[in-house]
Scaffold this active site. Sequence first.
Site, mmCIF file in Angstrom:
data_model
loop_
_atom_site.group_PDB
_atom_site.id
_atom_site.type_symbol
_atom_site.label_atom_id
_atom_site.label_comp_id
_atom_site.label_asym_id
_atom_site.label_seq_id
_atom_site.Cartn_x
_atom_site.Cartn_y
_atom_site.Cartn_z
ATOM 1 N N PHE A 120 25.705 32.623 -14.381
ATOM 2 C CA PHE A 120 26.544 31.451 -14.614
ATOM 3 C C PHE A 120 26.730 30.680 -13.310
ATOM 4 O O PHE A 120 26.867 31.269 -12.240
ATOM 5 C CB PHE A 120 27.902 31.863 -15.174
ATOM 6 N N PRO A 125 33.598 24.070 -5.071
ATOM 7 C CA PRO A 125 34.687 23.998 -4.096
ATOM 8 C C PRO A 125 35.969 23.409 -4.667
ATOM 9 O O PRO A 125 37.071 23.771 -4.242
ATOM 10 C CB PRO A 125 34.100 23.097 -2.995
ATOM 11 N N ASP A 236 35.776 33.783 -22.241
ATOM 12 C CA ASP A 236 36.554 34.687 -23.087
ATOM 13 C C ASP A 236 35.860 36.040 -23.227
ATOM 14 O O ASP A 236 36.492 37.101 -23.110
ATOM 15 C CB ASP A 236 36.769 34.066 -24.474
ATOM 16 N N ARG A 239 36.068 37.929 -19.985
ATOM 17 C CA ARG A 239 37.376 38.494 -19.657
ATOM 18 C C ARG A 239 37.600 39.839 -20.340
ATOM 19 O O ARG A 239 38.202 40.748 -19.760
ATOM 20 C CB ARG A 239 38.463 37.486 -20.032
ATOM 21 N N GLU A 359 36.487 36.207 -13.032
ATOM 22 C CA GLU A 359 36.654 35.909 -14.458
ATOM 23 C C GLU A 359 38.015 35.293 -14.764
ATOM 24 O O GLU A 359 38.543 35.429 -15.868
ATOM 25 C CB GLU A 359 36.444 37.174 -15.311
ATOM 26 N N GLY A 360 38.600 34.633 -13.787
ATOM 27 C CA GLY A 360 39.903 33.996 -13.978
ATOM 28 C C GLY A 360 41.019 34.835 -13.389
ATOM 29 O O GLY A 360 41.204 35.995 -13.771
#
Length: 376
Positions: A120, A125, A236, A239, A359-360
Amino acid sequence: MTIMLSEEQQLIRNIAREFAVNEIRPQIKEIDGMEEVHAKLNARIGELGFRGIMLPEEWGGLGQNLTTQVLVAEEIAKESVIMSIWAGNPMATTILKAGTAGQKEKYLRRLVTGEFSMGFGFTEPTAGSDASNIQTTAVKDGDEWVINGTKIFITGCLHRDAYLVSALTNETAPGGISAFIVERDFPGFSSGACYKKLGIHGSETGELYLKNCRVPAENMMGAENKGLHVVFHALDMGRVKAAAVALGNAVGAFEEAVTYAQQRVQFGKPISKLQTIQHYTADMLAEIEVTRAMVYHAAALADANQPFAREASIAKMWATEMGSRVTDRALQICGGYGLTEDSGMERRYRDARVLRIIEGTTEIQKMIIARTIFPK
């Protein structure tokens, strides 16, 4: 928590466990000393079928679901976080869901065999947690799109054959972002500037550069200006996988700490006889079991084709925070030995810290969850 598994799922889980113990464990120090993927073990992942767990058999996959992917991720992460991350194929499942017939035919089978690899390319930045704030642009030129921009913190930046890249295709339309499969040999593509990381060694992380990179129009995935739908679905799924990895790492740390406590003698008895250690391990086990319920619940919703974005964020937030708490406590139980490279505990501690960001971040997961509580 007891998970009801089919015979095939139990077999796959056992294969993953045997692979982790017999093949990854003996090479764990070597993996942690590398900043690129371990070629031999990466090839074994493909041989075992772990690149196609969620793909139908017609595409060379195992025809399983997210629950099975989570099982494999947890088992392998008990030995190695980075090898657990590699034991999956999120790009393949993304193409299966959002790709065209031509994209599926061109890429899926090769992704399963390992002949071709993809990653991915979303982060920039100015666009990390805020995936929509990208500056990369794509301009249509005949049968091609010309892409310009820089992507950062890209896993596998040097060796993957292609990346799913997000780019602005309409700066005024809502969203206005499209997704493209950009192959490494496309004119105008390059990569480099790898980072030295705190944890999750055994894989290079760096930057992608697109300078007038020409991408065939058929390599757009999803509808024009609707690329965020593709991005968010991939996030999703990722995660839930990240939550399973954090869970497995925590279980591995817990099991190693228990073994150490039973063997370490102080004050004339194993420290496992001390109430403090017993309370520590009771808390750790409770956290692990609660987390397992969350992770497998999110996976079960996805497998039932039910909305699972909120549950994915809950699982990711809780599992990665729990992973840091459990590995910290496990290291404390091991004392000075836990600080040494020989123990492996310091590696688990470092990897657990990284999982709270990739992943967040935890803070982004809380924002996503809060939006479901207080919708606009």
